[in-house]
Design a protein around this motif. Structure first.
Motif, mmCIF file in Angstrom:
data_model
loop_
_atom_site.group_PDB
_atom_site.id
_atom_site.type_symbol
_atom_site.label_atom_id
_atom_site.label_comp_id
_atom_site.label_asym_id
_atom_site.label_seq_id
_atom_site.Cartn_x
_atom_site.Cartn_y
_atom_site.Cartn_z
ATOM 1 N N SER A 305 23.446 18.314 108.992
ATOM 2 C CA SER A 305 22.090 17.960 109.402
ATOM 3 C C SER A 305 21.061 18.233 108.294
ATOM 4 C CB SER A 305 21.728 18.755 110.664
ATOM 5 O OG SER A 305 20.420 18.484 111.063
ATOM 6 N N VAL A 306 21.171 19.397 107.679
ATOM 7 C CA VAL A 306 20.163 19.804 106.679
ATOM 8 C C VAL A 306 20.541 19.342 105.276
ATOM 9 C CG1 VAL A 306 19.019 21.809 105.640
ATOM 10 C CG2 VAL A 306 19.551 21.807 108.084
ATOM 11 N N GLY A 307 21.844 19.323 104.956
ATOM 12 C CA GLY A 307 22.305 19.069 103.594
ATOM 13 C C GLY A 307 21.830 17.772 102.963
ATOM 14 N N PRO A 308 21.911 16.629 103.695
ATOM 15 C CA PRO A 308 21.511 15.376 103.033
ATOM 16 C C PRO A 308 20.094 15.415 102.474
ATOM 17 C CG PRO A 308 22.675 14.897 105.061
ATOM 18 C CD PRO A 308 22.468 16.387 105.033
ATOM 19 N N ILE A 309 19.136 15.914 103.276
ATOM 20 C CA ILE A 309 17.751 15.958 102.790
ATOM 21 C C ILE A 309 17.572 17.078 101.782
ATOM 22 C CG2 ILE A 309 15.390 16.471 103.495
ATOM 23 C CD1 ILE A 309 15.861 14.871 106.002
ATOM 24 N N LEU A 310 18.179 18.247 102.059
ATOM 25 C CA LEU A 310 17.974 19.393 101.173
ATOM 26 C C LEU A 310 18.530 19.134 99.775
ATOM 27 C CD1 LEU A 310 17.024 22.342 100.923
ATOM 28 C CD2 LEU A 310 19.325 23.046 101.618
ATOM 29 N N VAL A 311 19.708 18.495 99.692
ATOM 30 C CA VAL A 311 20.347 18.315 98.384
ATOM 31 C C VAL A 311 20.108 16.916 97.822
ATOM 32 C CG1 VAL A 311 22.546 18.345 97.152
ATOM 33 C CG2 VAL A 311 22.136 19.994 98.989
ATOM 34 N N LEU A 312 20.380 15.875 98.636
ATOM 35 C CA LEU A 312 20.362 14.510 98.106
ATOM 36 C C LEU A 312 18.949 14.002 97.849
ATOM 37 C CD1 LEU A 312 23.196 12.887 100.253
ATOM 38 C CD2 LEU A 312 23.341 14.010 98.038
ATOM 39 N N ASP A 313 17.997 14.406 98.682
ATOM 40 C CA ASP A 313 16.622 13.949 98.455
ATOM 41 C C ASP A 313 16.098 14.442 97.109
ATOM 42 O OD1 ASP A 313 14.273 12.616 100.013
ATOM 43 O OD2 ASP A 313 13.392 14.410 99.103
ATOM 44 N N GLY A 314 16.476 15.658 96.753
ATOM 45 C CA GLY A 314 16.046 16.211 95.466
ATOM 46 C C GLY A 314 16.690 15.528 94.287
ATOM 47 N N LEU A 315 17.794 14.802 94.524
ATOM 48 C CA LEU A 315 18.453 14.059 93.441
ATOM 49 C C LEU A 315 17.903 12.645 93.306
ATOM 50 C CD1 LEU A 315 22.160 15.133 94.132
ATOM 51 C CD2 LEU A 315 20.611 16.042 92.389
ATOM 52 N N GLY A 316 16.890 12.324 94.152
ATOM 53 C CA GLY A 316 16.267 11.003 94.047
ATOM 54 C C GLY A 316 17.017 9.911 94.787
ATOM 55 N N ILE A 317 17.927 10.286 95.704
ATOM 56 C CA ILE A 317 18.700 9.286 96.453
ATOM 57 C C ILE A 317 17.858 8.746 97.603
ATOM 58 C CG2 ILE A 317 20.720 8.964 97.944
ATOM 59 C CD1 ILE A 317 22.171 10.938 96.157
ATOM 60 N N VAL A 318 17.761 7.430 97.691
ATOM 61 C CA VAL A 318 16.982 6.798 98.748
ATOM 62 C C VAL A 318 17.770 6.879 100.058
ATOM 63 C CG1 VAL A 318 15.903 4.649 99.498
ATOM 64 C CG2 VAL A 318 15.972 5.243 97.060
ATOM 65 N N ALA A 319 17.058 7.160 101.164
ATOM 66 C CA ALA A 319 17.666 7.267 102.496
ATOM 67 C C ALA A 319 18.854 8.226 102.491
ATOM 68 C CB ALA A 319 18.080 5.896 103.010
ATOM 69 N N PRO A 320 18.642 9.484 102.154
ATOM 70 C CA PRO A 320 19.777 10.423 102.052
ATOM 71 C C PRO A 320 20.471 10.665 103.375
ATOM 72 C CG PRO A 320 17.685 11.596 101.911
ATOM 73 C CD PRO A 320 17.353 10.138 101.855
ATOM 74 N N TYR A 321 19.755 10.521 104.506
ATOM 75 C CA TYR A 321 20.380 10.835 105.791
ATOM 76 C C TYR A 321 21.469 9.830 106.153
ATOM 77 C CZ TYR A 321 20.301 13.828 109.860
ATOM 78 O OH TYR A 321 20.642 14.778 110.793
#
Length: 353
Positions: A305-321
């Motif tokens: 639940s938390v990982g996609p936004i916490l990690v992937l959003d910071g890497l610049g990935i669009v729509a991490p969820y």
């Protein structure tokens, strides 16, 4: 001494350490990037944590079936995901009948308890039938044989339910009392999430006490430790294995109802993804270890639940969820590579592995 230490390091060891460092760097880099950007407020993070906790509770209930069967028979019961589906699907028809008559809104507690009993009984009976028909005749066969049988049983159950109930999605009825939000200890959450978390904790606690404090639970642990010695001590091994499938199936049926309350739909293929994730949770916690399955389920739910936004959003990935399933299955690969025994698992002797 240093020369001997260096001689024990292989190319594979160097590769794995380099891979660990890369993964750690990506996690830290992505997390720092998300925190510095500060796009999400405390309310968003709290919603994600509550959703992850409710989802992880469901994974934990399903994972118990995988870990209990593996603990005794040393096999992965891939048909367990369909055991989960069968309880939710049959429970749907009872819930729909209550919904059409208005009984669901007039007596929500009684209605939900009846649906829960139907879901748990259905899944437990399906699990017993799978054990009796598909697995018991193969006991003692090479380990690949029951594994292939489990996959076959999984497909058989999927397409049996598809034949009986159709391939469409069925909307699960929702009681009026479960709509809206409530605040618990200052934390707002959906009422369905609160019900899922409380019900899961109660069932996990009851199961743990059953396994640790009753004669039947003691017999299950004895069979898990050494089946032949347990039989010599007078324990009815077949009965213990049947009880293990029954209890694991009942937990999966309860998880099926809770899953339907959260996602509000059922279909014949609904067990596949939650089943794979629950298997991941069992491996993560240490397969064969009941507290490990509980811990692994909750941890996986929170991280998914938390990982996609916490990690992937910071890497610049669009729509991490949209990549949360990738997070879950990547975690399975990481656990298998770096800690095959899981968080609470022990290194198994060759006889048990």
């Amino acid at each position: 001494m240093p020369r001997g230490w260096l001689q024990r390091i292989s190319i594979v060891d160097l590769y794995l350490w380099a891979f660990r460092l890369v993964v750690l760097f990506v996690l830290i880099y992505g997390t720092v990037g998300t925190v510095r950007a500060a796009r999400y407020g405390p309310d968003v993070w709290m919603d994600l944590l509550v959703f992850g906790l409710s989802q992880g509770s469901i994974y934990a209930l399903i994972a118990l079936g995988y870990t209990m069967v593996y603990g005794i028979l040393r096999m992965i019961n891939f048909a367990h995901s369909e055991v989960f589906m069968s309880g939710a699907y049959v429970g749907y028809y009872v819930a729909a009948a209550f919904g059409r008559s208005g009984y669901l809104d007039r007596n929500p507690l009684v209605s939900l308890l009846v649906v829960l009993a139907v879901a748990m009984t259905t899944s437990a009976v399906v699990a017993l039938l799978v054990e009796r028909i598909a697995y018991r005749p193969l006991r003692g066969a090479p380990r690949l044989v029951p594994l292939i049988t489990a996959i076959g049983a999984s497909f058989f159950l999927q397409y049996t339910f598809r034949g009986f109930f159709g391939s469409g999605f069925q909307a699960y009825p929702e009681a009026a009392v479960l709509r809206g939000k409530l605040v618990v200890a200052g934390i707002p959450m959906l009422r369905t999430q609160a019900v899922v978390i409380v019900a899961s904790v109660v069932m996990l606690l009851v199961l743990y006490l059953f396994v640790m404090r009753t004669r039947t639970g003691t017999a299950m642990r004895a069979v898990s430790e050494d089946m032949e010695a347990a039989a010599l001590m007078g324990i009815d091994v077949d009965r213990v294995i049947a009880i293990t499938f029954f209890v694991g199936g009942a937990m999966a049926g309860a998880a099926g109802l809770l899953y339907a309350l959260v996602f509000k739909q059922v279909h014949f293929f609904m067990g596949f993804i939650p089943g794979i994730k629950a298997f991941t949770a069992a491996v993560l916690g240490g397969i064969g270890n009941i507290p490990g399955a509980m811990l692994g389920g909750v941890f996986l739910g929170l991280f998914e639940s938390v990982g996609p936004i916490l990690v992937l959003d910071g890497l610049g990935i669009v729509a991490p969820y949209q990549l949360r399933d990738v997070i879950a299955f990547t975690m399975l690969v990481m656990v298998l590579i770096f800690r095959p025994s899981g968080i609470l698992g022990e290194r198994l002797a060759a006889k048990k592995a």
